[in-house]
Design an enzyme around this catalytic site. Structure first.
Site, PDB file in Angstrom:
ATOM      1  N   CYS A 115      14.347 -12.507   2.746  1.00  0.00           N
ATOM      2  CA  CYS A 115      14.820 -11.188   3.351  1.00  0.00           C
ATOM      3  C   CYS A 115      15.850 -11.158   4.219  1.00  0.00           C
ATOM      4  CB  CYS A 115      13.579 -10.246   3.853  1.00  0.00           C
ATOM      5  SG  CYS A 115      12.356 -10.073   2.745  1.00  0.00           S
ATOM      6  N   HIS A 255      14.897  -4.676   8.791  1.00  0.00           N
ATOM      7  CA  HIS A 255      14.531  -4.870   7.511  1.00  0.00           C
ATOM      8  C   HIS A 255      13.480  -3.782   7.203  1.00  0.00           C
ATOM      9  CE1 HIS A 255      13.376  -6.670   3.939  1.00  0.00           C
ATOM     10  NE2 HIS A 255      11.997  -7.216   4.490  1.00  0.00           N
ATOM     11  N   ASN A 285      10.771  -2.462  -0.425  1.00  0.00           N
ATOM     12  CA  ASN A 285      11.233  -3.733   0.212  1.00  0.00           C
ATOM     13  C   ASN A 285      12.175  -4.374  -0.637  1.00  0.00           C
ATOM     14  OD1 ASN A 285      11.842  -6.160   1.396  1.00  0.00           O
ATOM     15  ND2 ASN A 285       9.776  -6.307   1.997  1.00  0.00           N
TER      16      ASN A 285
HETATM   17  N1  ACO Z   1      -3.664   0.223  -3.200  1.00  0.00           N
HETATM   18  C1  ACO Z   1      -4.985   0.399  -2.795  1.00  0.00           C
HETATM   19  N2  ACO Z   1      -5.839  -0.560  -2.207  1.00  0.00           N
HETATM   20  C2  ACO Z   1      -5.308  -1.670  -1.845  1.00  0.00           C
HETATM   21  C3  ACO Z   1      -3.775  -2.123  -2.169  1.00  0.00           C
HETATM   22  C4  ACO Z   1      -3.333  -0.802  -2.934  1.00  0.00           C
HETATM   23  N3  ACO Z   1      -1.859  -1.129  -3.151  1.00  0.00           N
HETATM   24  N4  ACO Z   1      -3.619  -3.247  -1.777  1.00  0.00           N
HETATM   25  C5  ACO Z   1      -4.311  -3.645  -1.254  1.00  0.00           C
HETATM   26  N5  ACO Z   1      -5.361  -2.940  -1.051  1.00  0.00           N
HETATM   27  C6  ACO Z   1      -7.044  -2.755  -0.513  1.00  0.00           C
HETATM   28  C7  ACO Z   1      -7.219  -4.326  -0.369  1.00  0.00           C
HETATM   29  O1  ACO Z   1      -7.954  -4.814  -1.472  1.00  0.00           O
HETATM   30  C8  ACO Z   1      -8.608  -4.355   0.629  1.00  0.00           C
HETATM   31  O2  ACO Z   1      -9.694  -3.880   0.194  1.00  0.00           O
HETATM   32  P1  ACO Z   1     -10.957  -4.223   0.706  1.00  0.00           P
HETATM   33  O3  ACO Z   1     -10.929  -3.742   2.333  1.00  0.00           O
HETATM   34  O4  ACO Z   1     -11.931  -3.697  -0.216  1.00  0.00           O
HETATM   35  O5  ACO Z   1     -10.982  -5.772   0.713  1.00  0.00           O
HETATM   36  C9  ACO Z   1      -7.846  -3.037   1.561  1.00  0.00           C
HETATM   37  O6  ACO Z   1      -6.880  -2.471   0.769  1.00  0.00           O
HETATM   38  C10 ACO Z   1      -7.013  -3.560   2.980  1.00  0.00           C
HETATM   39  O7  ACO Z   1      -6.228  -4.605   2.524  1.00  0.00           O
HETATM   40  P2  ACO Z   1      -5.505  -5.052   3.768  1.00  0.00           P
HETATM   41  O8  ACO Z   1      -4.447  -6.228   3.065  1.00  0.00           O
HETATM   42  O9  ACO Z   1      -6.206  -5.510   4.690  1.00  0.00           O
HETATM   43  O10 ACO Z   1      -4.409  -3.794   3.970  1.00  0.00           O
HETATM   44  P3  ACO Z   1      -3.438  -3.789   5.088  1.00  0.00           P
HETATM   45  O11 ACO Z   1      -3.762  -2.848   6.234  1.00  0.00           O
HETATM   46  O12 ACO Z   1      -3.004  -5.212   5.852  1.00  0.00           O
HETATM   47  O13 ACO Z   1      -2.051  -3.503   4.432  1.00  0.00           O
HETATM   48  C11 ACO Z   1      -0.109  -4.608   3.559  1.00  0.00           C
HETATM   49  C12 ACO Z   1      -1.576  -4.195   3.455  1.00  0.00           C
HETATM   50  C13 ACO Z   1       0.502  -3.016   3.550  1.00  0.00           C
HETATM   51  C14 ACO Z   1       0.369  -5.502   2.613  1.00  0.00           C
HETATM   52  C15 ACO Z   1       0.308  -4.952   5.124  1.00  0.00           C
HETATM   53  O14 ACO Z   1      -0.667  -5.954   5.446  1.00  0.00           O
HETATM   54  C16 ACO Z   1       1.537  -5.202   5.344  1.00  0.00           C
HETATM   55  O15 ACO Z   1       2.572  -4.399   5.226  1.00  0.00           O
HETATM   56  N6  ACO Z   1       1.900  -6.518   5.483  1.00  0.00           N
HETATM   57  C17 ACO Z   1       3.035  -7.045   5.527  1.00  0.00           C
HETATM   58  C18 ACO Z   1       3.615  -7.383   4.114  1.00  0.00           C
HETATM   59  C19 ACO Z   1       5.005  -7.202   3.983  1.00  0.00           C
HETATM   60  O16 ACO Z   1       5.882  -6.397   4.291  1.00  0.00           O
HETATM   61  N7  ACO Z   1       5.739  -8.199   3.398  1.00  0.00           N
HETATM   62  C20 ACO Z   1       6.807  -8.452   3.157  1.00  0.00           C
HETATM   63  C21 ACO Z   1       7.709  -8.933   4.457  1.00  0.00           C
HETATM   64  S1  ACO Z   1       8.724 -10.260   4.506  1.00  0.00           S
HETATM   65  C22 ACO Z   1       9.422  -9.683   3.033  1.00  0.00           C
HETATM   66  O17 ACO Z   1      10.209  -8.918   3.075  1.00  0.00           O
HETATM   67  C23 ACO Z   1       9.819 -10.866   2.101  1.00  0.00           C
END
Ligand code: ACO
Length: 328
Positions: A115, A255, A285
Site C-alpha cells: 500500500c 491510506h 482499499n
Molecule cells: N460480512 C459479515 N461478517 C463478516 C465479514 C463480512 N464481510 N467478514 C468477517 N465477518 C465476521 C467474522 O467471521 C466474525 O464472525 P464471528 O464473530 O462469528 O467469528 C465477525 O465478523 C468479526 O470479525 P472480525 O475480523 O473480528 O471483525 P473486525 O471488527 O476486526 O473487522 C476488518 C474486520 C474490517 C477486516 C478489520 O479487522 C479491519 O479493517 N482490519 C484491517 C484490515 C485492513 O485494512 N487491511 C488492509 C490494510 S493494509 C493494506 O491496505 C494492504
C-alpha cells in the site's frame, strides 16, 4: 525547515468503470451492506474486467499528470511504479506503461512496497532528483487488488478495489514540494498480511491453486492495531523532522483502507477530520493507488491551495509504512 528539492508538477488518477456495490456482494457472499459500512465505511469499489489492464489505468492517469505538468512523455527520464500486482511477472509494469506511452529510453522499474508503494516511489524519485541524476520522473502507484483477493472470502473480498494514480515529479520551484519523508518496515510481521505462494519458493501449481495459495491471507484485527500505531508514528516523525506541528497541516491524506483506521490515525496524529481526505466509501482499499487517487480528488475538489502543508501517510503488507510531508 529544509528547502524542497523535488515537487509534484502534475497529478492524475484513474479507476475502472465497473462498480461493485455492497448490494452486489450481498448477492453472492454471506455478508451485508450494514456489516461492511459499519466495520469499514466502504459502500462500493471499482474492478478491472478481463481484457483491461492495470497499466491502462496508469496510462490514463499519466496522460492527465503530464498535461497538467505541461510536459510530453518524451521529456520523462524515469518511470517508477509502486505496485504489488504487476500486469505480468516480467517485465515490470513501469516498462509496460513506458511502452504504451511511446517507448524508451527512460529508465523504468517497479517498487514493491504494497500500500505505501507510491510513497516509497515518491521518496526514491526525490532522491534521484536530489543527487542530480534526473530532473523529470513519472511516479505511478496503483494495484489491481481484485486479482489477488479470493472473491469467495468475505473477510477480504469486501475490502478492496482497483485503481491507480500518477505524478510528474520535477525539480522544485518556488519552495513547493517534498519537505520530508519517513519510511519504515517490519518484515518479521509479514504473515499477518501476505500471499503464501506464487513466488520463486513455491511457484504456481495445481496444488497451490487448489489451496488458494495465490490469494491474500490477512489477520484483520492485528493489521488494524499495527496500522494505526505505525501511521501515527510516521506522521509524528515526518513532522518533527520538518519542524512542523500537526495544527499547521492543512490536509491529511491517509491510506484509504478503512474509515475506522483513518479516524483512529487522524485522532492519534492530532488532525481533525475536516482536514482529512476520505474516499474509501467509493473505492475501497486500492493499495498503492489509494493516496494518489485521494490526492488527485482533493486537488479536483479545490481542497489544495498553493503553500498548504499536506501530509500523506500509508501502511501495508510487509509490514511497510511511510509518511511524506509536502508544501503544495
Ligand atoms: N460480512 C459479515 N461478517 C463478516 C465479514 C463480512 N464481510 N467478514 C468477517 N465477518 C465476521 C467474522 O467471521 C466474525 O464472525 P464471528 O464473530 O462469528 O467469528 C465477525 O465478523 C468479526 O470479525 P472480525 O475480523 O473480528 O471483525 P473486525 O471488527 O476486526 O473487522 C476488518 C474486520 C474490517 C477486516 C478489520 O479487522 C479491519 O479493517 N482490519 C484491517 C484490515 C485492513 O485494512 N487491511 C488492509 C490494510 S493494509 C493494506 O491496505 C494492504
Amino acid at each position: 525547515m529544509q528547502r524542497p528539492v523535488a515537487m509534484i508538477a502534475g497529478l492524475g488518477a484513474a479507476v475502472p468503470s465497473t462498480v461493485i456495490t455492497n448490494a452486489d456482494l450481498e448477492a453472492r457472499l454471506d455478508t451485508s451492506d450494514q456489516w461492511i459500512v459499519d466495520r469499514t465505511g466502504i459502500r462500493e469499489r471499482r474492478v478491472l474486467q478481463p481484457g483491461e489492464a492495470l497499466s491502462d489505468l496508469f496510462v490514463t492517469a499519466s496522460r492527465d499528470a503530464l498535461a497538467k505538468a505541461g510536459l510530453d512523455f518524451s521529456a520523462i527520464q524515469a518511470v517508477i511504479c509502486g505496485t504489488c500486482t504487476p500486469d505480468r511477472r516480467l517485465p515490470s509494469t513501469a516498462c509496460d506503461v513506458q511502452a504504451k506511452l511511446g517507448g524508451g529510453p527512460a529508465a523504468a522499474f517497479d517498487v514493491v512496497a504494497a500500500c505505501p508503494g507510491w510513497l516509497y516511489s515518491l521518496t526514491v524519485a526525490e532522491g534521484l532528483i536530489a543527487t542530480g541524476t534526473y530532473d523529470r520522473i513519472l511516479v505511478l502507484g496503483g494495484d489491481r487488488v481484485s486479482s489477488i483477493v479470493d472473491q469467495q472470502d468475505r473477510g477480504t473480498a469486501v475490502l478492496f478495489g482497483d485503481g491507480g494514480g500518477a505524478a510528474v515529479v520535477t525539480r522544485s520551484t518556488g519552495g513547493r514540494g517534498i519537505l520530508g519523508t519517513s519510511l519504515g518496515a517490519d518484515g518479521s510481521l509479514a504473515e499477518l498480511l501476505y500471499i503464501p505462494a506464487g513466488g520463486s519458493t513455491e511457484p504456481p501449481s495445481d496444488k497451490v491453486l487448489a489451496e488458494g495459495g495465490l490469494y491474500v491471507k490477512m489477520a484483520g484485527r492485528e493489521v488494524f492495531k499495527v496500522a494505526v500505531r505505525r501511521m501515527a508514528q510516521a506522521c509524528q516523525e515526518v513532522l518533527d523532522r520538518a519542524g512542523v506541528t500537526a495544527d499547521q497541516v492543512k490536509l491529511l491524506v491517509p491510506h484509504q483502507a478503512n474509515l475506522r483506521i483513518i479516524t483512529a490515525t487522524a485522532a492519534e496524529a492530532g488532525v481533525p477530520m475536516d482536514k482529512v481526505v476520505v474516499n474509501v466509501d467509493r473505492y475501497g482499499n486500492t493499495s498503492a493507488g489509494s493516496i494518489p487517487l485521494a490526492l488527485a480528488e482533493a486537488e479536483r475538489d479545490g481542497r489544495l491551495t498553493a503553500g498548504d502543508l499536506v501530509l500523506l501517510v500509508s501502511f501495508g503488507a510487509g509490514f511497510t509504512w511511510g509518511a511524506v510531508l509536502l508544501r503544495w
